[in-house]
Scaffold this motif. Sequence first.
Motif, PDB file in Angstrom:
ATOM      1  N   PRO A 422       0.654  -1.133  -0.105  1.00  0.00           N
ATOM      2  CA  PRO A 422       0.097   0.019   0.085  1.00  0.00           C
ATOM      3  C   PRO A 422       0.866   1.308  -0.004  1.00  0.00           C
ATOM      4  O   PRO A 422       2.272   1.258   0.490  1.00  0.00           O
ATOM      5  CB  PRO A 422      -0.707  -0.138   1.229  1.00  0.00           C
ATOM      6  N   CYS A 423       0.226   2.371  -0.562  1.00  0.00           N
ATOM      7  CA  CYS A 423       1.023   3.520  -0.420  1.00  0.00           C
ATOM      8  C   CYS A 423       0.671   4.360   0.961  1.00  0.00           C
ATOM      9  O   CYS A 423      -0.196   5.280   1.142  1.00  0.00           O
ATOM     10  CB  CYS A 423       0.525   4.485  -1.490  1.00  0.00           C
ATOM     11  N   TYR A 424       1.391   3.849   1.783  1.00  0.00           N
ATOM     12  CA  TYR A 424       0.986   4.224   3.201  1.00  0.00           C
ATOM     13  C   TYR A 424       0.968   5.609   3.450  1.00  0.00           C
ATOM     14  O   TYR A 424       0.312   5.982   4.566  1.00  0.00           O
ATOM     15  CB  TYR A 424       1.933   3.407   4.169  1.00  0.00           C
ATOM     16  N   THR A 425       1.889   6.433   3.048  1.00  0.00           N
ATOM     17  CA  THR A 425       1.989   7.846   3.333  1.00  0.00           C
ATOM     18  C   THR A 425       1.371   8.797   2.260  1.00  0.00           C
ATOM     19  O   THR A 425       1.494  10.087   2.588  1.00  0.00           O
ATOM     20  CB  THR A 425       3.326   8.245   3.646  1.00  0.00           C
ATOM     21  N   THR A 426       1.088   8.362   1.293  1.00  0.00           N
ATOM     22  CA  THR A 426       0.342   9.264   0.190  1.00  0.00           C
ATOM     23  C   THR A 426      -0.851   9.012  -0.311  1.00  0.00           C
ATOM     24  O   THR A 426      -1.390   9.815  -1.066  1.00  0.00           O
ATOM     25  CB  THR A 426       1.357   8.951  -1.005  1.00  0.00           C
ATOM     26  N   GLN A 427      -1.617   8.337   0.343  1.00  0.00           N
ATOM     27  CA  GLN A 427      -3.097   7.809  -0.103  1.00  0.00           C
ATOM     28  C   GLN A 427      -3.689   7.794   1.390  1.00  0.00           C
ATOM     29  O   GLN A 427      -3.697   6.682   2.086  1.00  0.00           O
ATOM     30  CB  GLN A 427      -3.176   6.814  -1.095  1.00  0.00           C
ATOM     31  N   TRP A 428      -5.010   8.147   1.423  1.00  0.00           N
ATOM     32  CA  TRP A 428      -5.672   8.180   2.868  1.00  0.00           C
ATOM     33  C   TRP A 428      -5.917   6.970   2.748  1.00  0.00           C
ATOM     34  O   TRP A 428      -6.262   6.353   4.109  1.00  0.00           O
ATOM     35  CB  TRP A 428      -6.768   9.330   2.610  1.00  0.00           C
ATOM     36  N   SER A 429      -6.671   6.310   2.014  1.00  0.00           N
ATOM     37  CA  SER A 429      -7.204   4.981   1.780  1.00  0.00           C
ATOM     38  C   SER A 429      -6.165   3.810   2.409  1.00  0.00           C
ATOM     39  O   SER A 429      -6.528   2.917   2.868  1.00  0.00           O
ATOM     40  CB  SER A 429      -7.872   4.444   0.695  1.00  0.00           C
ATOM     41  N   ASP A 430      -4.851   4.295   2.251  1.00  0.00           N
ATOM     42  CA  ASP A 430      -3.773   3.374   2.527  1.00  0.00           C
ATOM     43  C   ASP A 430      -3.097   3.690   3.930  1.00  0.00           C
ATOM     44  O   ASP A 430      -2.069   2.784   4.259  1.00  0.00           O
ATOM     45  CB  ASP A 430      -2.607   3.109   1.496  1.00  0.00           C
ATOM     46  N   VAL A 431      -3.552   4.606   4.663  1.00  0.00           N
ATOM     47  CA  VAL A 431      -2.804   5.066   5.740  1.00  0.00           C
ATOM     48  C   VAL A 431      -3.036   3.874   6.913  1.00  0.00           C
ATOM     49  O   VAL A 431      -4.343   3.434   6.952  1.00  0.00           O
ATOM     50  CB  VAL A 431      -3.466   6.265   6.439  1.00  0.00           C
TER      51      VAL A 431
END
Length: 437
Positions: A422-431
């Motif tokens: 996941p894009c942990y730091t750049t997409q809200w859905s992946d935080v």
Amino acid sequence: MPIHNTPASRQLFALVDVNNFYVSCERVFNPALEGRPVVVLSNNDGCVVARSNEVKALGVKMGVPWFRIRALAATHGVLARSSNYALYGDMSNRVMTILRDYSPEVEVYSIDECFLGLNGLTRPWPAVAALGQSIRQRVRQWTGLPVCVGIGASKTLAKLANHLAKQRPEFNGVCDLTAMTPPQIDRLLSTIAVGEVWGIGHQTRQQLHAAGIETVQALCETDPAWLRTKFGVVMARIGNELCGRSCLALEEIAAPKKQIISSRSFGQSISRLSELNESVASHAGSAAEKLRRQHSVCHAIQVFIQTHPFREQDRQYGNHIAVPLPNASADTRLLIRAALFGLKRIYRPGYAYKKAGVILAGIEPAAISQETLCRPYGTGEQSDKLMQTLDQINQKYGRDTATFFSTGVTKPWHMRRERMSPCYTTQWSDVPVARAG
């Protein structure tokens, strides 16, 4: 004799480098990867572009195709991850922001490396190495990433010290060559192969070996004038840098690129012109954004396409064409139009294409671009405002939030990333979400 340290006029540089950067970024958000063999794969999950220390110990080389080591990976439990460039770029920015707290003189050398100028900044610390340890601890605490620090009287020595900090446990992640006496440095450099020096490639290394120069110490003891005569000014500069004579200044502002390339292999081969149009338009838009980011315009755009060179059973074809613009511009609309014009002329039906891309050429600063006597295209206040609005929307809400219809919607040609985290730091859905136990 080499001159290692001259305190009266000595410069002081540090090189901070994140260890196994791509793999370390993956481990920050997935602690289960710690201590396990991990590789990160290139576009379309093709080749190994990053390796954990555990994978290096298995003898896996950088750039080896993933399919060739599948059996080895299965035997030793090697875990593969697709490249997650959005995550890596954001983590890199966080590290660089921390480093700017330690020095106003910063040169971001690559996504995981940064030079710092330390002149006059070490007084609050009992030793320069203590400053290096503070950097390591803060980066680790604030980002979770492990770094090593090399310190020297020149950029080349700092780079070499960083190599030592990584390879030799006795330095505990920080190697300060300026704290050593000349005899200590001589003994240390005599144990390092000359090929480990920044700027010395395979061919140059062989030439140095032929001249009897096999260690860094031997290179330091070689007359710079002879090095210049035999190898050129670059090698003479390296020799001076290794002797503590700083020849390379920090480049705090990156020079504008003279050529911008945007290309990528497809996740699957495509043959239809409509799909190639979408890919080329997307690359033209990406290149135009980079062009505006450095406040430049270009005079021409080159388009290229090619089939899969390793599929010998397929018919092979590749071609390129340069399309001059009516006037210099950074307007995405004009660049897409010119790129598709060129693609139409080199496209041939009946081939399975694997890669396409664009190259922007004739780049110059927008502020000094010469105006045309004819009607300008893709320039002027209206164009500038439209492109500025486009860039601001994408910067605020994410890449390709606002784009052009010609870049496509479904994008079947998009690169394959089946193992991406996941894009942990750049997409809200992946935080990541913390939940109570």
